[in-house]
Design a protein around this motif. Structure first.
Motif, PDB file in Angstrom:
ATOM      1  N   LYS A 554       0.844  -1.192   0.000  1.00  0.00           N
ATOM      2  CA  LYS A 554       0.000   0.000   0.000  1.00  0.00           C
ATOM      3  C   LYS A 554       0.882   1.246   0.000  1.00  0.00           C
ATOM      4  N   ALA A 555       0.389   2.308  -0.655  1.00  0.00           N
ATOM      5  CA  ALA A 555       1.145   3.557  -0.723  1.00  0.00           C
ATOM      6  C   ALA A 555       1.305   4.156   0.670  1.00  0.00           C
ATOM      7  N   ILE A 583       6.639  10.140  -0.673  1.00  0.00           N
ATOM      8  CA  ILE A 583       5.604   9.120  -0.836  1.00  0.00           C
ATOM      9  C   ILE A 583       6.263   7.880  -1.415  1.00  0.00           C
ATOM     10  N   ALA A 584       5.894   6.726  -0.910  1.00  0.00           N
ATOM     11  CA  ALA A 584       6.403   5.444  -1.400  1.00  0.00           C
ATOM     12  C   ALA A 584       5.252   4.694  -2.059  1.00  0.00           C
ATOM     13  N   LEU A 585       5.419   4.330  -3.336  1.00  0.00           N
ATOM     14  CA  LEU A 585       4.368   3.683  -4.119  1.00  0.00           C
ATOM     15  C   LEU A 585       4.796   2.256  -4.432  1.00  0.00           C
ATOM     16  N   PHE A 594       7.343  -6.354  -5.549  1.00  0.00           N
ATOM     17  CA  PHE A 594       8.775  -6.608  -5.772  1.00  0.00           C
ATOM     18  C   PHE A 594       9.626  -5.353  -5.546  1.00  0.00           C
ATOM     19  N   GLY A 595       9.006  -4.229  -5.295  1.00  0.00           N
ATOM     20  CA  GLY A 595       9.757  -2.994  -5.092  1.00  0.00           C
ATOM     21  C   GLY A 595       8.815  -1.814  -4.940  1.00  0.00           C
ATOM     22  N   ALA A 596       9.388  -0.614  -4.981  1.00  0.00           N
ATOM     23  CA  ALA A 596       8.578   0.594  -4.797  1.00  0.00           C
ATOM     24  C   ALA A 596       9.256   1.775  -5.483  1.00  0.00           C
ATOM     25  N   VAL A 597       8.413   2.744  -5.837  1.00  0.00           N
ATOM     26  CA  VAL A 597       8.897   4.020  -6.371  1.00  0.00           C
ATOM     27  C   VAL A 597       8.822   5.040  -5.241  1.00  0.00           C
ATOM     28  N   ALA A 619       1.648   4.316 -10.428  1.00  0.00           N
ATOM     29  CA  ALA A 619       2.335   3.109  -9.966  1.00  0.00           C
ATOM     30  C   ALA A 619       1.630   1.855 -10.457  1.00  0.00           C
ATOM     31  N   THR A 620       0.299   1.882 -10.476  1.00  0.00           N
ATOM     32  CA  THR A 620      -0.449   0.733 -10.989  1.00  0.00           C
ATOM     33  C   THR A 620      -0.149   0.498 -12.460  1.00  0.00           C
TER      34      THR A 620
END
Length: 1019
Positions: A554-555, A583-585, A594-597, A619-620
C-alpha cells in the motif's frame, strides 16, 4: 443692543471660504486617486483572470491533445498488429482481442476498441466470439469515408450515441488494409465523454467556472457545468461575444461574455483551437468570483477615503470654530476620533500603523507598531497590548523584521505597494497593502489568503501530476526494458512532476531483506549512499515508508519528514538534502510487491489526496507495464529455449531473403517484358546490388565460422577491374552527394586469377564506404597492384586513399579490434559499429594477406589490404556453362512439360506473384496455397505433379505439412522441393528429414529454378 465690529464677519467668512475650498479640493483629489487606484486594481484583477483562463485553456488543450495523440498511437499500434496478424495468419483469433484489452487497460479514457471487417461486421472488441445484433457500422460516416478514401488517415467523429450501450462518446477510427492495399475494414476507439467531464470537474476555476470542449464546427462535445438546453451535447449555440471573438481570432483569444452568455453567467473566457485536431477548448471564470477581492479592496479604499475626508472635514470644522468656540472644537474632534475608531475597529481586514526606526546612518533597521485593530489580533493571534509600542523584531522574533525592505521603501518614497507573501513563523499566507500616511510612518492592511494559496498550489501540483501520468503512460507503450522504464519514470517524475528526487528500490530476499536502489534521478548528492533501508518489520530500518510500502503493498504518504518518528534513521540525511515530504508507491507483479517508487518533495505536506490518487494510478500502470513486459520476456525465453544458437541468424536470413527474392524475381520478370537499354542498365545495377547484398548476408551468417576457423573461401575467377567497378557503382552516389572526386588507378594484368571475389569486394567496399564517410572535401582514390610471387600465385594489393579527417597515431592500433573506432566521438558524428575493419582483417588473413593503414590527422588516410590469388589457365568460366544449361532447362519445360500442374505453398503475396509468373512463363499451371493447412486440403482434392514448399508459414509450416503429406496422403512419389529463405545447412537437413526431395534457398535464381523443376518432373 450689541453692535458687531466692522469687518469681523467678513474676515471669518473669508477664512471659512478658503478652508472649505482647501477641504473640497483635497477631498476631490482623494476621490480621483481612489477612483484611479480602484480602476487600476480592477484592470489587474481582470488581467489575472485572463491569465488564469489562458493557462488553464492551454493546459486543457495540451491534455486533450495528448489524449488524442495517445488514442491515435494506440490505433496505429493496433493497425500494425493487425497487419502482422493477418500476414502471418495466426492460429488464434484472440491475438487481436488480447492486444485490444492491453490498450484498454492502458488508456482509461477509452470505453471500447473494436475492429470491423470490410462488410461493417464487428469481428474484435467483444468478450464473446460474435458482436451482438445491431452492432453493424456500415451506416457510420467514418466507415464510408475509410471505404472510399484509403488516404483518409485518422478520423474523429462528432459525439455519437452508442447503439448498444446508449452512452455518448467520440469515435477515433483508422482504415485497415490488406497486404495488397485493398480495404480490410475499420478499427475504432470510443473515447467516453464522461472522461472529459471528470477532467473538467478537476479544473479549479471557481464554483461558477466553465470548461467547454467543442469540435471544429463549434458543436459541444463536453461542457462543465452541463445545464442542458444550449449546453447539451452536439449543440452549436454560442454567445454573440464568442462569435465576435472568433471573427477577430479564429484560432484563439480572450473575451468577456455578458448578457448573451448561454447559461446566464458573465465570465472572462479564453478559447484556443488545437492546431492538429482542430477542436476548441473554452474556459471561463465568473466575474463575480474573480472580482471578490476587488470588491473588498473597494470597501477598504472607500473606508480609508471616507476616514480621510471625514477627518479632514472634522479638522476644518475645528479650525473654523476655533475662532469662537475652542471647547466646541475639542468636543467635535473627540466625536470625529470616536467615529474613526468605530470604522477602524469594524474593518474585516487587519490594520496596523507603524513607525520606521533608523540607525545613526539613517538606514531603516526596524519599525515600531503604533496601533492595531481587532482584526489584526484575530488574524495574527497577537494581543494588542503585547504588540503596541514594541519593535517588530521583538514581536515576531526575527532580525531583520519581516518585509522590512518593502515597508522602508513605501515609508521613504510614499508610494503605496501590494504583495502576497507566505509568512513562515505563523504558517500563513497574507495579502498585504502598504500605505504611507505620514513621514516615516506607514499603515498595513492585510487579509489571510492561506487557503487560497494552498488551493492554487494544489491545482498546480494536480496539473503537473496529470501531465506526468500522461507522459508515463506513453513511456509504458514503448517499454522494452525494465531498467530503462524505471529510468524514464524517475526522470519524468522530476522533470515533468516537479519533484526534487525519485528512485526505484527493489526488495531483496537476503537475510536483512534489504531494499536495493535500482535507479534514481534528481538532485541526489549521495543520499542513497548514506542510508540503509529494509522491508523487514522487525528492524528499525524496515519500518520507514519505503519498507512499509513494499511489505504491505500500500502507498505510504510521509507528509512531514521532520516530525515523522518512523523517519528517525534517515531524518538528518533527508533534511540535509532538502527533502521535506515523500511518498512510497508499491510495485506489484503477479500479486507480489517486488519494489517501490520513492518520490521526494522540497515542500512539507506536498502530497494532497487527489495528487496521491494520480500517483497511485501511475504506480499501478507501471506495475501493469512491468508485468506485461515480464510475461512477454517469459514467453520469449520459453520459445528461445528450444531454438539453437543459430536461430537468430536463420530468422534474419529468412526475413532478408524474402524481400531479396521479390527484388530479383521482379527484375527478371521486367527484363522478360522487353525494355530499353537504359532500363536494362538500371536492372543490371539492381541485380548487382541484390547479389552483393545477398553475399553480404551470407557473410554475416558465417562470421561465427571465421572465429571457429570453419569459413571456406570460394575459388572462382576474379576480375580485379570488375570488383573495383562494382564498388564504384555502389558508392558513387554518396560521393556525388558530398561532391567528392572518385578516381581509380588499376594496374593492368594479363593473368587469369582464381579466388573469392565476394570477399575482396566486401573488404574493398568497406574501405571505400569509410573513406567517403570521413571525407568532406577532396577525393577518394582506389588503386590496385599485382605481383607474381611464384608457385602459380599472385599477390594483389588494394589501396583506398582519401583526403579526410585522418587518424592519430595512438588510435591506429585499435582500428582493427572488434567494436572499436579511432575515436568514440566519430561514432556519434559518423555512425558505425566498429566491426567492419575487424572483419576485413580476418578476411585478408584468410586470403593469405594482411591489412594496414597510413594516416596523419587532417591530412587523410590510406587503407590497404593484400590477398594471395591462384593463377589459372584461360578457359571458359564454369558458371557460363551453367547458364547455358539452365537456359536449356527453361526451353525443356516449355517443350516437354507444358501444362503440368504445380502447387506453390507460399505465404508472402509478392513471392506468390513472382513464383506464379515465373512458372507460368514456361508453360506450367500453378495453384497457390497460403500455408500448409491449405496445401493439405488442395492435395486431398486435386492431383499435382510437383510441390514447391516454403518452410515458415502461419497456421502450419512447410516441415509439418511435408510430414503430413507423406504420412496421411500416401503420396510417397510426389516431388516436394523446399523453396525457402531459411538458407542454413541445418535447414536443408531438416527439409530432407521431413521428406522433401530437394532444396533451393531464396532469393531464387530463375534459371536454377527451371533446372530444378525440370529435374524432378516425370517425363
Amino acid at each position: 443692543m450689541q453692535l458687531k465690529r466692522p469687518g469681523a464677519m467678513s474676515v471669518y467668512q473669508r477664512y471659512v471660504g478658503k478652508l472649505s475650498a482647501i477641504v473640497v479640493t483635497l477631498c476631490f483629489i482623494v476621490a480621483l486617486l481612489a477612483a484611479w487606484s480602484l480602476q487600476r486594481s480592477f484592470d489587474n484583477h481582470q488581467e489575472r483572470a485572463e491569465t488564469a483562463t489562458q493557462n488553464v485553456t492551454l493546459l486543457v488543450v495540451n491534455q486533450i491533445g495528448g489524449i488524442f495523440d495517445e488514442v491515435d498511437r494506440a490505433l496505429l499500434t493496433l493497425v500494425s498488429d493487425f497487419s502482422h496478424w493477418e500476414k502471418h495468419k495466426r492460429a488464434s483469433r484472440h491475438y487481436m482481442d488480447e492486444q485490444i484489452k492491453f490498450h484498454l487497460a492502458l488508456h482509461p479514457e477509452l470505453v471500447s476498441i473494436r475492429i470491423g471487417n470490410q462488410h461493417g461486421e464487428i469481428t474484435h472488441g467483444f468478450d464473446g466470439e460474435k458482436a451482438p445484433p445491431g452492432s453493424d457500422m456500415t451506416d457510420r460516416s467514418y466507415f464510408q469515408q475509410h471505404l472510399n478514401d484509403k488516404n483518409a488517415g485518422l478520423l474523429i467523429s462528432e459525439p455519437l450515441q452508442g447503439k448498444i450501450s446508449g452512452k455518448w462518446g467520440v469515435i477515433f477510427s483508422r482504415r485497415l488494409s490488406h497486404a495488397d492495399g485493398s480495404f480490410a475494414g475499420v478499427i475504432i476507439a470510443n473515447v467516453k465523454l464522461d472522461y472529459f467531464m471528470a477532467r473538467f470537474q478537476a479544473v479549479k476555476l471557481g464554483q461558477k467556472g466553465s470548461v467547454a470542449l467543442r469540435d471544429e464546427k463549434l458543436g459541444i462535445i463536453a461542457r462543465h457545468p452541463d445545464v442542458g438546453g444550449k449546453t447539451a451535447i452536439k449543440s452549436n449555440v454560442i454567445s454573440t461575444d464568442f462569435r465576435a471573438a472568433l471573427d477577430a481570432g479564429p484560432s484563439g483569444g480572450t473575451y468577456i461574455s455578458r448578457s448573451t452568455c448561454i447559461d446566464g453567467t458573465s465570465r472572462v473566457h479564453t478559447y484556443q483551437q488545437h492546431k492538429k485536431y482542430r477542436f476548441y477548448v473554452n474556459t471561463g471564470i465568473a466575474r463575480d468570483e474573480f472580482l471578490t477581492d476587488w470588491y473588498t479592496e473597494v470597501k477598504i479604499t472607500l473606508l480609508l477615503a471616507s476616514i480621510f475626508c471625514i477627518s479632514l472635514i472634522a479638522v476644518a470644522v475645528v479650525l473654523a470654530r476655533a475662532y469662537r468656540q475652542n471647547d466646541a472644537a475639542t468636543t467635535e474632534l473627540r466625536d470625529s476620533e470616536h467615529r474613526f475608531r468605530s470604522l477602524y475597529e469594524s474593518m474585516s481586514e487587519g490594520l496596523a500603523i507603524h513607525e520606521m526606526v533608523f540607525d545613526n546612518q539613517e538606514r531603516a533597521v526596524d519599525y515600531r507598531i503604533l496601533e492595531v485593530n481587532p482584526m489584526f489580533e484575530s488574524l495574527t493571534g497577537l494581543a494588542r497590548h503585547r504588540v503596541v509600542g514594541r519593535l517588530a523584531s521583538e514581536v515576531y522574533g526575527m532580525q531583520p523584521p519581516p518585509f522590512l525592505d518593502i515597508y522602508a521603501r513605501v515609508a521613504l518614497s510614499e508610494n503605496a505597494d501590494h504583495f502576497d507573501q507566505w509568512f513562515e513563523p505563523m504558517g500563513k499566507a497574507f495579502s498585504i497593502s502598504v500605505f504611507c500616511h505620514a513621514k516615516n510612518r506607514f499603515a498595513t492592511v492585510f487579509e489571510d489568503i492561506t487557503s487560497r494559496m494552498h488551493a492554487a498550489q494544489e491545482q498546480k501540483r494536480l496539473s503537473r501530476a496529470l501531465r506526468l501520468l500522461s507522459q508515463c503512460n506513453f513511456a509504458l507503450v514503448r517499454v522494452e526494458d525494465e531498467k530503462k522504464l524505471f529510468e524514464d519514470i524517475c526522470r519524468l517524475l522530476v522533470e515533468t512532476g516537479g519533484y526534487v528526487f525519485a528512485w526505484v528500490g527493489i526488495a531483496e530476499n537476503d537475510a536483512e531483506k534489504r531494499v536495493r536502489p535500482e535507479t534514481y534521478y534528481g538532485c541526489e548528492t549521495g543520499y542513497l549512499d548514506d542510508i540503509h533501508i529494509s522491508w523487514d518489520a522487525s528492524r528499525e530500518a524496515g519500518r520507514g515508508p519505503s519498507g512499509t510500502a513494499i511489505r504491505t503493498g500500500k502507498a505510504q504518504v510521509n507528509s512531514d519528514i521532520l516530525n515523522n518518528p518512523a523517519m528517525l534513521p534517515w531524518r538528518d540525511s533527508a533534511i540535509r538534502h532538502g527533502y521535506r515530504a515523500s511518498i512510497a508507491l508499491p510495485l506489484l507483479v503477479d500479486g507480489r510487491c517486488f519494489g517501490a517508487v520513492m518520490i521526494y518533495s522540497s515542500d512539507a505536506n506536498a502530497f494532497a489526496n487527489e495528487e496521491v490518487t494520480l500517483l497511485e494510478e501511475l504506480a499501478t500502470n507501471v506495475s501493469f507495464g512491468i508485468q506485461s513486459l515480464r510475461n512477454r520476456v517469459r514467453r520469449e525465453s520459453a520459445e528461445a529455449a528450444n531454438v539453437a544458437k543459430s536461430a537468430f541468424l536463420a530468422n534474419m536470413s529468412h526475413e532478408i531473403r524474402t524481400p531479396l527474392n521479390a527484388i530479383s524475381g521482379m527484375a527478371f520478370l521486367i527484363r522478360r517484358l522487353g525494355v530499353s537499354d537504359e532500363v536494362t542498365d538500371k536492372l543490371n545495377k539492381i541485380e548487382t546490388a541484390n547479389r552483393h547484398l545477398l553475399e553480404i548476408i551470407n557473410d554475416i551468417l558465417e562470421l561465427s565460422k571465421i572465429e571457429a576457423g570453419k569459413l571456406i573461401l570460394e575459388e572462382r575467377e576474379v576480375k580485379i577491374e570488375a570488383v573495383v567497378a562494382d564498388v564504384i557503382s555502389m558508392v558513387q552516389n554518396r560521393a556525388a552527394e558530398k561532391q567528392l572526386e572518385l578516381k581509380t588507378e588499376i594496374e593492368p594484368s594479363a593473368l587469369r586469377l582464381l579466388g573469392d571475389p565476394t570477399r575482396l569486394h566486401q573488404v574493398l567496399l568497406n574501405y571505400a564506404g569509410n573513406a567517403i564517410k570521413f571525407t568532406e572535401h577532396g577525393r577518394v582514390t582506389i588503386r590496385t597492384h599485382t605481383q607474381d610471387i611464384g608457385q602459380q600465385k599472385t599477390l594483389v594489393r588494394f589501396e583506398v586513399e582519401d583526403t579526410g579527417i585522418g587518424i592519430h597515431a595512438e588510435a591506429i592500433a585499435r582500428l582493427f579490434t572488434p567494436f572499436e573506432q579511432a575515436d568514440n566521438s566519430t561514432t556519434r558524428k559518423y555512425g558505425g559499429t566498429g566491426l567492419g575493419l575487424a572483419i576485413a582483417k580476418k578476411l585478408a588473413n584468410l586470403m593469405g594477406g594482411d591489412i594496414g593503414v597510413e594516416s596523419l590527422p587532417n591530412q587523410g588516410s590510406k587503407f590497404w589490404f593484400t590477398a594471395v590469388l591462384k593463377q589459372a589457365s584461360v578457359t571458359a568460366p564454369a558458371h557460363v556453362a551453367q547458364f547455358v544449361e539452365t537456359d536449356a532447362s527453361a526451353a525443356l519445360l516449355v517443350k516437354s512439360y507444358a501444362g503440368r500442374k504445380l502447387l506453390l505453398v507460399e505465404d508472402d503475396p509478392v513471392n506468390q506473384e513472382i513464383g506464379r509468373e515465373l512458372l507460368e512463363e514456361v508453360g506450367l499451371q500453378v495453384d497457390v496455397a497460403n500455408n500448409g493447412l491449405e496445401a493439405l486440403e488442395m492435395l486431398n482434392s486435386k492431383i499435382y505433379d510437383l510441390v514447391l514448399m516454403d518452410m515458415q508459414m502461419p497456421e502450419m509450416g512447410g516441415l509439418e505439412a511435408t510430414r503430413r503429406i507423406r504420412a496421411e496422403l500416401k503420396q510417397p512419389d510426389l516431388p516436394i522441393i523446399a523453396m525457402t529463405a531459411n538458407a542454413f545447412a541445418e535447414d536443408r537437413t531438416q527439409c530432407m528429414a521431413a521428406g522433401m526431395n530437394d532444396f533451393m534457398a531464396k532469393p531464387v535464381i530463375p534459371e536454377k529454378l527451371f533446372a530444378l523443376v525440370a529435374k524432378w518432373l516425370k517425363p
